[in-house]
Design an enzyme around this catalytic site. Structure first.
Site, PDB file in Angstrom:
ATOM      1  CG  ASN A  14       1.928  11.211  -4.743  1.00  0.00           C
ATOM      2  OD1 ASN A  14       1.971  11.836  -6.059  1.00  0.00           O
ATOM      3  ND2 ASN A  14       0.935  11.301  -4.236  1.00  0.00           N
ATOM      4  CG  ASP A  16       1.228   7.818   0.033  1.00  0.00           C
ATOM      5  OD1 ASP A  16       1.211   9.480  -0.231  1.00  0.00           O
ATOM      6  OD2 ASP A  16       0.650   7.077   0.113  1.00  0.00           O
ATOM      7  CD  GLU A 141      -3.595  11.406  -7.120  1.00  0.00           C
ATOM      8  OE1 GLU A 141      -3.892  11.204  -6.642  1.00  0.00           O
ATOM      9  OE2 GLU A 141      -2.069  10.203  -7.095  1.00  0.00           O
ATOM     10  CB  SER A 211     -18.213  -2.128   2.464  1.00  0.00           C
ATOM     11  OG  SER A 211     -19.229  -1.912   2.313  1.00  0.00           O
ATOM     12  CG  ASP A 234      -5.724   0.684   5.421  1.00  0.00           C
ATOM     13  OD1 ASP A 234      -6.216   1.304   5.325  1.00  0.00           O
ATOM     14  OD2 ASP A 234      -4.354   0.698   5.350  1.00  0.00           O
ATOM     15  CG  ASP A 240      -5.004   3.687  -5.957  1.00  0.00           C
ATOM     16  OD1 ASP A 240      -5.967   3.911  -7.262  1.00  0.00           O
ATOM     17  OD2 ASP A 240      -4.347   4.094  -4.757  1.00  0.00           O
ATOM     18  N   GLY A 275      -1.485  -0.920   5.466  1.00  0.00           N
ATOM     19  CA  GLY A 275      -0.911  -0.148   3.587  1.00  0.00           C
ATOM     20  C   GLY A 275      -1.651  -0.459   2.233  1.00  0.00           C
TER      21      GLY A 275
END
Length: 294
Positions: A14, A16, A141, A211, A234, A240, A275
């Protein structure tokens, strides 16, 4: 010289499109956003980059559009060390995920575009790619028919299979039977378990808990692998990153427990930068991190 693990990823690619805003506009309303960025994404591409940055030879099988996004993504993946010789431009539209991030909530609109072309016949045309792979990684996906074909070819070639069942959908029992490792998060594993016997998932299930680390379900036992405590910037792409790290470690001959520990380290480091793909660590960074944590 030690041989690099060979990992094949069949999955989504993709672009994004991320907008940061204080609030999501109401119906018919126009607001000013605070920030916009474009990032290569898709679970397939993310997991391929994660494994490649660790040092694996990664072959990505998928589709992009013959547009600016597709060209930019292919260039980026090559820079990350991913073999894209089996990624084909098949249509005019690369898949996009339009993501709105606000103080209260996040929302995402996905246009599958070229990802819809990762069909059974497309995957069959790439059969030779699987032959010398150590591990196959797939997600949900892209069309299920293509995923089933990839798993079938992998099993015919004695290749271990990791299925990251996201976004979750109903999966046939014959597909589950051919999967070696399932890596859902807590929400996905609840839906995955519905209508299934414990025996059907026994020894396959590795549940990621953010976590809290991961939990391996094996022989009616739950083995907790705690997460590494780290200052988080982030969490995008952490799951992934775990899957890429798990595949890499298993390909290197790690035990399942040690491979999950390694995957946790990769995921932890990925959260220290903004990211998904841009935050994924190198193999050297992971080794230094694990040593520093004893």
């Amino acid at each position: 010289m030690e041989q690099r693990p060979k990992i094949t990823v069949v999955g989504s690619i993709n672009m994004d499109l991320v907008t940061i805003t204080s609030q999501v506009p109401k119906r018919g309303e126009t607001l000013f956003g605070e920030h916009f960025q474009m990032n290569p994404g898709g679970k397939g591409a993310n997991q391929a980059v994660a494994a490649a940055r660790l040092g694996a030879h990664v072959q990505l099988i998928g589709c992009v559009g013959n547009d600016r996004f597709g060209k930019d993504i292919l260039e980026h993946l090559q820079e990350q060390g991913v073999d894209v010789s089996n990624v084909e431009p098949v249509t005019d539209v690369t898949a996009t995920a339009t993501i709105i991030v606000s103080d209260q909530d996040n929302s995402i609109i996905v246009v599958p575009g070229a990802n819809n072309y990762v069909t059974a016949s497309f995957v069959e045309s790439k059969r030779d790619v699987f032959a010398d792979s150590d591990i196959l990684i797939v997600q949900l996906e892209t069309p299920l028919e293509g995923i089933r074909k990839a798993v079938q070819i992998a099993k015919e070639n004695g290749v271990k299979v990791i299925l990251n069942p996201a976004p979750i959908q109903e999966l046939p029992s014959d597909l589950i039977k051919d999967i070696d490792y399932l890596t859902p998060n807590e929400h996905e594993q609840t839906l995955l378990r519905q209508g299934r016997s414990a025996e059907e998932l026994n020894g396959k299930l590795i549940v990621t808990k953010g976590s809290q680390g991961v939990c391996i379900y094996e022989q009616d036992q739950e083995v907790e692998i705690p997460a590494y405590k780290i200052a988080v910037v982030d969490t995008t792409g952490a799951g992934d990153s775990f899957n890429g790290g798990l595949a890499y470690a298993l390909s290197k001959g790690f035990s399942l427990k040690d491979a999950c520990k390694y995957g946790n380290a990769v995921a932890a480091l990925s959260t220290t930068k903004l990211g998904a793909q841009t935050g994924m660590p190198t193999g050297e960074e992971v080794e230094l991190f694990i040593k520093s944590r004893g």
